[in-house]
Motif scaffolding. Sequence first.
Motif, PDB file in Angstrom:
ATOM      1  N   THR A 238       5.410   0.675 -12.467  1.00 39.70           N
ATOM      2  CA  THR A 238       6.703   1.359 -12.463  1.00 39.70           C
ATOM      3  C   THR A 238       6.782   2.344 -11.297  1.00 39.70           C
ATOM      4  O   THR A 238       7.789   2.419 -10.591  1.00 39.70           O
ATOM      5  N   SER A 239       5.697   3.080 -11.109  1.00 37.25           N
ATOM      6  CA  SER A 239       5.642   4.022  -9.993  1.00 37.25           C
ATOM      7  C   SER A 239       5.820   3.288  -8.667  1.00 37.25           C
ATOM      8  O   SER A 239       6.520   3.752  -7.765  1.00 37.25           O
ATOM      9  N   VAL A 240       5.214   2.115  -8.567  1.00 33.96           N
ATOM     10  CA  VAL A 240       5.266   1.356  -7.315  1.00 33.96           C
ATOM     11  C   VAL A 240       6.700   0.933  -6.986  1.00 33.96           C
ATOM     12  O   VAL A 240       7.148   1.037  -5.856  1.00 33.96           O
ATOM     13  N   TRP A 241       7.461   0.478  -7.994  1.00 33.17           N
ATOM     14  CA  TRP A 241       8.828   0.090  -7.624  1.00 33.17           C
ATOM     15  C   TRP A 241       9.726   1.306  -7.412  1.00 33.17           C
ATOM     16  O   TRP A 241      10.627   1.270  -6.575  1.00 33.17           O
ATOM     17  N   MET A 242       9.456   2.379  -8.161  1.00 34.26           N
ATOM     18  CA  MET A 242      10.349   3.537  -8.012  1.00 34.26           C
ATOM     19  C   MET A 242      10.150   4.289  -6.700  1.00 34.26           C
ATOM     20  O   MET A 242      11.108   4.801  -6.115  1.00 34.26           O
ATOM     21  N   THR A 243       8.900   4.409  -6.278  1.00 32.50           N
ATOM     22  CA  THR A 243       8.623   5.232  -5.092  1.00 32.50           C
ATOM     23  C   THR A 243       8.053   4.432  -3.933  1.00 32.50           C
ATOM     24  O   THR A 243       7.979   4.931  -2.813  1.00 32.50           O
ATOM     25  N   GLY A 244       7.634   3.195  -4.198  1.00 31.60           N
ATOM     26  CA  GLY A 244       6.907   2.427  -3.199  1.00 31.60           C
ATOM     27  C   GLY A 244       5.402   2.604  -3.333  1.00 31.60           C
ATOM     28  O   GLY A 244       4.642   1.896  -2.686  1.00 31.60           O
ATOM     29  N   PHE A 245       4.969   3.553  -4.166  1.00 30.84           N
ATOM     30  CA  PHE A 245       3.546   3.900  -4.249  1.00 30.84           C
ATOM     31  C   PHE A 245       3.034   3.949  -5.681  1.00 30.84           C
ATOM     32  O   PHE A 245       3.761   4.312  -6.594  1.00 30.84           O
ATOM     33  N   PRO A 246       1.718   3.675  -5.849  1.00 33.92           N
ATOM     34  CA  PRO A 246       1.099   3.910  -7.153  1.00 33.92           C
ATOM     35  C   PRO A 246       0.876   5.402  -7.365  1.00 33.92           C
ATOM     36  O   PRO A 246       1.070   6.201  -6.452  1.00 33.92           O
TER      37      PRO A 246
ATOM     38  N   GLN B  76       2.509   0.488   4.914  1.00 38.83           N
ATOM     39  CA  GLN B  76       3.737   0.044   5.578  1.00 38.83           C
ATOM     40  C   GLN B  76       4.920   0.905   5.178  1.00 38.83           C
ATOM     41  O   GLN B  76       5.913   0.992   5.876  1.00 38.83           O
ATOM     42  N   HIS B  77       4.795   1.511   4.041  1.00 40.52           N
ATOM     43  CA  HIS B  77       5.847   2.395   3.566  1.00 40.52           C
ATOM     44  C   HIS B  77       5.645   3.792   4.138  1.00 40.52           C
ATOM     45  O   HIS B  77       6.561   4.415   4.656  1.00 40.52           O
ATOM     46  N   ALA B  78       4.401   4.244   4.081  1.00 41.11           N
ATOM     47  CA  ALA B  78       4.093   5.592   4.557  1.00 41.11           C
ATOM     48  C   ALA B  78       4.373   5.726   6.042  1.00 41.11           C
ATOM     49  O   ALA B  78       4.818   6.769   6.519  1.00 41.11           O
ATOM     50  N   LEU B  89       9.446  -3.071   8.627  1.00 43.69           N
ATOM     51  CA  LEU B  89       9.206  -3.339   7.212  1.00 43.69           C
ATOM     52  C   LEU B  89       9.450  -2.087   6.371  1.00 43.69           C
ATOM     53  O   LEU B  89      10.063  -2.127   5.320  1.00 43.69           O
ATOM     54  N   SER B  90       8.968  -0.973   6.883  1.00 48.88           N
ATOM     55  CA  SER B  90       9.090   0.245   6.092  1.00 48.88           C
ATOM     56  C   SER B  90      10.530   0.715   6.004  1.00 48.88           C
ATOM     57  O   SER B  90      10.912   1.413   5.077  1.00 48.88           O
TER      58      SER B  90
END
Lengths: 361, 543
Positions: A238-246, B76-78, B89-90
């Motif tokens: 859930t964290s990954v889809w909401m913020t992009g990160f675990p 890639q996001h950071a 991508l980001s």
Amino acid sequence: MSVAWVGSQAVPLSDAIQHAAKLLASSRCPVISFDADVHGTRSVIALAEKLGAAYDHVRGRELLNEIALFTQYGGMFTTPGEVRRRADLIVVIGDIPASHHDMILSWASAPADLTGKQSRSWFHLKANRPSGDTGMNKHALKVGAVSLSAEGASLGAAVALLRAGLAGKRTAIPLANLDSLKTALADAEFPVFVFSGNPEEPTSLAMLQGLVSDLNRSKRASSLFLPSDDAAWGAVLTSVWMTGFPPRTGFPNGAPVYDPQRWDIQRMLREKEADLHLWISASDGASLSKRGKIPLVALARTRNPVRSAAVTICVAAPGIDHDSVIYSSRIGTFRAERASAPSDMPEIAGVIRQLSEALPC
Amino acid sequence: MLIRLTGGEIIDPVNGQSGKRDLWIQDGFIVDKPEGERADKTYDLSGCIVMAGAIDIHSHIGGGNVNTARLLLPEQHAAHLPRPADTPLSNAGWSTFTTGCLYAQMGFTTVVEPAMSPYNALHTHLELADIPIIDKATLTILGNDDFLLSLIRDKTSSDMMDDYVAWTLASTHSLGVKVINAGAAAAFKENVRAFSFDDVVPAYGVSSRKIVKTLQASVNRLGVPHPLHVHANNLGIAGSADTASVTIDATEGVPLHLAHLQFYGYGTEGKRKFSSEAARLAEQVNNNPDVTIDVGQVMFGQTVTISSDITRQFLAIGNANPKKTVIIDGDGNGGGIVPYRYKKNFYGSLQWAVGLELFLLIDDPWRVFFTTDHPNGAPFTSYPELFELLMSRDARDAKTAELNASALELTTLGSLRREYTLDEIAIMTRAAPARLLGLKDRGHLGSGAIADIAVYRRGRDIAGMFREAALVFKNGELVVENGKVVHLRWGKALRLKPTPDKAMVRRMQAYHEERYGLSLDWFTFPDSAIQRDEPFAEVSCSS
Ligand SMILES: [Zn+2]
């Protein structure tokens, strides 16, 4: 019956929320530890963003290694349904958390209907150095698993020996029963290695994936990841889809920043980087005590105020008190679950939403 | 609230000639000018063009594989925070939140996630529900699952087949059916690593062609508005044009949509045995009115490939950049995540040119769809640059000069002088997608349509114009102003919701209990599980 306390004083829920919101609003560096279902997690992360807080799952330390497997390495994975229906060779890696044992045992009594085989063969790779046994050893015996282990080897070392041995390399320490595994692998249509986090040995998960990758050079093989805690893994996704990160993510300047060292909440509390701890978990038996002098706001499934918490609010357990959505290793994805004993205790997501609305910003 | 948009140039090919006229919005819909009423709010759109909100028919924006890609690539996001321009991508909106915002800023108001595995439906819908502003929809993957393959093997009646497809659509809350490398994932489980249209899945004795034809017929009989969405075999490999070609020939009078045709536009000519067959495929599409395609354009830079084509992704592990991958070898299709960087070398240049050839050589903008197969060919944030390439041959020429000349020599791109008009853009990205998906309430600006409206400031910088819409309305609410999100709202997921046959429900119950040891409610979910007010909206079947 009371559901909210300021200190040890029972108060109406709305008063407790106002009080907690005031503490949160005046905090310079709030941190949040939580354990919730998907919708609780969604609300917690939204609150963290609003507060500029850092968040982690209450079992964040166990998650580190499991998350790192994906962020740093990747691998080949299968699903529990596919294991049940196709795996004719199952290798259990080490000590799997007890919550998964029923599923593992259920494969022993179910046919792998999509293979031509009448039965499955089982192996169990064991740490020889003493480690906590969740009952996996007993179950392994029950399903007739051949034991693989090496004198004095930790689980990580045993995985390394197994990979080397299967690749035909000579190893200093022999792995018992390696030859019978080799024979079984040669005969197997779909060997699956079942594993969990092994937090003490971070590299062992990647080593296991290397082994699976080696096998795939000649034919199909995979691994089944069983997280140390299903709810925690659901929170990761859930964290990954909401913020992009675990988790171990914070919002220092509005945008999410993932940093497992920087946002280690226990460290932040210990070193007094944090000045307010919001602790959220409806799990029974979840241990909680105030850490040092940092003020604590506790959302827990309790009939009594949490000792030394500035504010305590009673929250419902997902799946027990109310319908919930949780990650389940039985199906390898999320599942909508009906309340087993519906109650009118406040849901985590509802309390967090009220907290969020009570904030001045 | 009555809103009047005045002074803009209306590009609305469905409802006639482009030109200046007023648009009126009331209660979320476009309405005829109400007699004797005054607008509560008037927007002067002088110097602007006005189109319906854009619709993306194929973009991987949510679900298990997309989320695994996020988990695999946090860097890639950071990376985007300090250097946005360098890491496309980001910019692609790696979270659900940014996905909705970035799409809306470009004037997109409906996006289809085209690859939902049935058992991941709840996860997918949870993610889609967290994508703000826009409406969403999903296509459900069938065609490598044991149940369907068994039905085909056992020569089950077409009624039973239809019941199964309808049950799947209903229980996964989706808008259509997709088949991905039909049969290959099932054959993969038996160690088959190359699979073409007439190859047979050993365990079932069923060919890829048979699977595609079975599903195509079922979708058609059920009146599912969107034709079967086909991800063909042999994606990405030299010579795949032959596979695409036989698949196009297999339409046989029934509609069929071929996804990301660019990835099949490759022949085996030249020194490197990798050449463009785009002209041949485009001609074949032009001559076959039953087929629609989307392009899956490649743009340069870092991206990640996310696909439920496990065979393809397994074979691509060696190309991973950075060197980490996830392969899901599970029930049904499985899938894989392989990060990739498109370089301006021979291969990247050729792929880029093949996509543009398809866009420019397929005559009918109603049958060629605007996609990068986000993020497989490029992140959707590269759309503005792609619009510019289609609308300006100068832009193409300028880009061509940076690329590998020997690759471009194997293509017809240099000789193509076509420039897309705004009307053609409006057809390709608005009117045609609405028609292809059966969404009568959008894709145009006629009275009665949902007020999904994109306003762009006309300028010489085409990419800039499409990157930052001047105004965007979603259901009549102003959500974007000067390229910035000004209002957040929650869109819906569009679904068909056929009534499942009762005998099929019982059969699925028995199947899941016997084969998975779990009752059917482990695999299905009620609307309330999404925890948003009205998370879904219904689209009707056409029969
Ligand atoms: Zn795609």
